[in-house]
Design a protein around this motif. Structure first.
Motif, mmCIF file in Angstrom:
data_model
loop_
_atom_site.group_PDB
_atom_site.id
_atom_site.type_symbol
_atom_site.label_atom_id
_atom_site.label_comp_id
_atom_site.label_asym_id
_atom_site.label_seq_id
_atom_site.Cartn_x
_atom_site.Cartn_y
_atom_site.Cartn_z
ATOM 1 N N LEU A 56 1.112 -1.050 0.160
ATOM 2 C CA LEU A 56 0.181 -0.097 -0.363
ATOM 3 C C LEU A 56 1.259 1.350 -0.237
ATOM 4 O O LEU A 56 0.266 2.407 -0.306
ATOM 5 N N ALA A 57 2.142 0.902 -0.055
ATOM 6 C CA ALA A 57 2.470 2.128 -0.292
ATOM 7 C C ALA A 57 2.861 3.040 -1.103
ATOM 8 O O ALA A 57 2.863 4.013 -0.441
ATOM 9 N N GLY A 58 2.860 3.288 -2.287
ATOM 10 C CA GLY A 58 2.506 4.295 -3.857
ATOM 11 C C GLY A 58 1.000 4.454 -3.919
ATOM 12 O O GLY A 58 0.648 5.293 -4.259
ATOM 13 N N GLY A 59 0.193 3.564 -2.451
ATOM 14 C CA GLY A 59 -0.995 4.753 -2.559
ATOM 15 C C GLY A 59 -2.555 3.932 -2.694
ATOM 16 O O GLY A 59 -2.266 2.354 -2.889
ATOM 17 N N LEU A 60 -3.834 4.301 -1.834
ATOM 18 C CA LEU A 60 -4.272 3.307 -1.520
ATOM 19 C C LEU A 60 -6.101 4.172 -1.631
ATOM 20 O O LEU A 60 -5.993 5.510 -1.292
ATOM 21 N N VAL A 61 -6.772 3.710 -1.908
ATOM 22 C CA VAL A 61 -8.206 4.208 -1.362
ATOM 23 C C VAL A 61 -9.271 4.028 -0.690
ATOM 24 O O VAL A 61 -8.827 2.518 -0.596
ATOM 25 N N ILE A 62 -9.808 4.343 0.411
ATOM 26 C CA ILE A 62 -10.921 3.535 1.623
ATOM 27 C C ILE A 62 -12.391 3.816 0.938
ATOM 28 O O ILE A 62 -12.648 5.215 0.322
ATOM 29 N N HIS A 72 -20.894 -2.840 6.917
ATOM 30 C CA HIS A 72 -20.880 -1.741 7.444
ATOM 31 C C HIS A 72 -19.630 -1.805 7.356
ATOM 32 O O HIS A 72 -19.207 -1.463 8.796
ATOM 33 N N CYS A 73 -18.136 -2.542 6.251
ATOM 34 C CA CYS A 73 -17.077 -2.502 7.458
ATOM 35 C C CYS A 73 -16.398 -1.071 5.966
ATOM 36 O O CYS A 73 -17.573 -0.557 4.923
ATOM 37 N N LEU A 74 -14.912 -0.716 5.549
ATOM 38 C CA LEU A 74 -14.664 -0.251 4.858
ATOM 39 C C LEU A 74 -13.490 -1.122 4.015
ATOM 40 O O LEU A 74 -12.693 -1.960 4.543
ATOM 41 N N TYR A 75 -13.535 -0.855 2.744
ATOM 42 C CA TYR A 75 -12.321 -1.578 1.910
ATOM 43 C C TYR A 75 -11.053 -0.152 1.470
ATOM 44 O O TYR A 75 -11.368 0.828 1.394
ATOM 45 N N VAL A 76 -10.142 -1.193 1.859
ATOM 46 C CA VAL A 76 -9.038 -0.511 1.105
ATOM 47 C C VAL A 76 -8.194 -1.267 -0.121
ATOM 48 O O VAL A 76 -8.288 -2.465 -0.189
ATOM 49 N N LYS A 79 -5.495 -0.458 -3.097
ATOM 50 C CA LYS A 79 -4.022 -0.327 -3.973
ATOM 51 C C LYS A 79 -5.131 0.965 -5.271
ATOM 52 O O LYS A 79 -5.677 0.144 -5.758
ATOM 53 N N VAL A 80 -4.240 1.763 -5.708
ATOM 54 C CA VAL A 80 -5.027 2.800 -5.796
ATOM 55 C C VAL A 80 -4.901 2.013 -7.430
ATOM 56 O O VAL A 80 -5.947 2.131 -8.550
ATOM 57 N N GLU A 81 -4.185 1.151 -7.481
ATOM 58 C CA GLU A 81 -4.294 0.645 -8.957
ATOM 59 C C GLU A 81 -5.366 -0.071 -9.025
ATOM 60 O O GLU A 81 -6.309 -0.242 -11.209
ATOM 61 N N ASP A 82 -5.626 -0.689 -8.183
ATOM 62 C CA ASP A 82 -6.885 -1.861 -8.305
ATOM 63 C C ASP A 82 -8.098 -0.862 -8.318
ATOM 64 O O ASP A 82 -9.046 -1.367 -8.608
ATOM 65 N N PHE A 83 -7.532 0.096 -7.562
ATOM 66 C CA PHE A 83 -9.202 0.765 -7.067
ATOM 67 C C PHE A 83 -9.180 1.448 -8.601
ATOM 68 O O PHE A 83 -10.942 1.557 -9.338
ATOM 69 N N MET A 84 -8.117 1.532 -9.220
ATOM 70 C CA MET A 84 -8.458 2.674 -10.900
ATOM 71 C C MET A 84 -9.319 1.376 -11.405
ATOM 72 O O MET A 84 -10.212 2.164 -12.653
ATOM 73 N N GLN A 85 -8.618 0.002 -12.094
ATOM 74 C CA GLN A 85 -8.313 -0.760 -12.526
ATOM 75 C C GLN A 85 -10.845 -0.968 -12.135
ATOM 76 O O GLN A 85 -11.260 -1.595 -12.682
ATOM 77 N N MET A 86 -10.759 -1.180 -11.101
ATOM 78 C CA MET A 86 -12.853 -1.723 -10.428
ATOM 79 C C MET A 86 -13.175 -0.177 -11.385
ATOM 80 O O MET A 86 -14.619 -0.555 -12.017
ATOM 81 N N GLN A 87 -12.890 1.127 -10.950
ATOM 82 C CA GLN A 87 -13.191 2.502 -11.785
ATOM 83 C C GLN A 87 -13.824 1.804 -13.137
ATOM 84 O O GLN A 87 -15.110 1.906 -13.772
ATOM 85 N N SER A 111 -7.793 -8.783 -2.834
ATOM 86 C CA SER A 111 -7.511 -8.002 -3.277
ATOM 87 C C SER A 111 -7.552 -6.781 -2.622
ATOM 88 O O SER A 111 -7.600 -5.306 -2.925
ATOM 89 N N ARG A 112 -8.400 -7.274 -1.111
ATOM 90 C CA ARG A 112 -8.337 -5.712 -0.993
ATOM 91 C C ARG A 112 -7.961 -5.985 0.915
ATOM 92 O O ARG A 112 -8.317 -6.972 1.414
ATOM 93 N N VAL A 113 -8.328 -5.017 1.963
ATOM 94 C CA VAL A 113 -8.286 -5.386 3.235
ATOM 95 C C VAL A 113 -9.606 -4.371 3.383
ATOM 96 O O VAL A 113 -9.871 -3.844 2.904
ATOM 97 N N GLU A 114 -9.741 -5.313 4.176
ATOM 98 C CA GLU A 114 -10.878 -4.382 5.243
ATOM 99 C C GLU A 114 -10.957 -3.999 6.523
ATOM 100 O O GLU A 114 -10.152 -4.804 6.919
ATOM 101 N N ILE A 115 -11.700 -3.008 6.960
ATOM 102 C CA ILE A 115 -11.565 -1.892 8.526
ATOM 103 C C ILE A 115 -13.066 -2.457 8.956
ATOM 104 O O ILE A 115 -14.213 -2.067 8.315
#
Length: 143
Positions: free
Chosen positions: A26-32, A38-42, A44-52, A110-114
């Motif tokens: 996650l050092a290169g950036g992340l999206v929460i 009702h949890c949060l997804y985290v 990696k930026v590149e994975d989030f961009m691909q999902m979008q 592929s993600r972290v959940e909080i």
């Protein structure tokens, strides 16, 4: 890939220290953003961009897809962990996931959940029996 369960604490400023095993990924950036149950997804930026990008393929005429994307994307924030591996969880996302001091941070591939620690414990207790009893494939050909 993100694996395991960790139990960090949220500090008074809404920050959490990422588990050491996740920091490099996650050092290169992340999206929460908001997640299901009702949890949060985290991501990696590149994975989030691909999902979008994949989500953009949904037809605008599909009301359910529009509504899902509105909720999913409107709560999203991008960040870079600081030198101590900390991220700040915005107040609106802390409220959505009912995050207090005690957290459960889980690797979900592929993600972290909080999660709120108590909510995670309850969810896991409810799901473990069904998991142990499952006798057919959930994802045909895979699991």
């Amino acid at each position: 890939m993100f694996l395991g369960t960790y139990e960090p604490k949220l500090d008074d400023k809404g920050r959490l220290i990422l588990p050491a095993k996740y920091r490099e990924q996650l050092a290169g950036g992340l999206v929460i953003t908001r997640g299901q149950e009702h949890c949060l997804y985290v991501f990696k930026v590149e994975d989030f961009m691909q999902m979008q990008e994949d989500a953009r393929k949904a037809p605008l005429s599909n009301k359910e897809a529009r509504n899902y994307l509105r909720v999913f994307l409107s709560g999203a924030v991008d960040q870079e962990p600081d030198k101590q591996g900390r991220i700040t969880i915005p107040a609106n996302l802390r409220a959505y996931a009912d995050l207090e001091r005690d957290l459960a941070v889980i690797g979900a591939g592929s993600r972290v959940e909080i999660w709120n620690s108590q909510a995670w414990t309850s969810f896991l207790e409810e799901q473990e029996a069904a998991f142990a009893e499952r006798d057919e494939e959930i994802i045909p050909g895979v699991l």
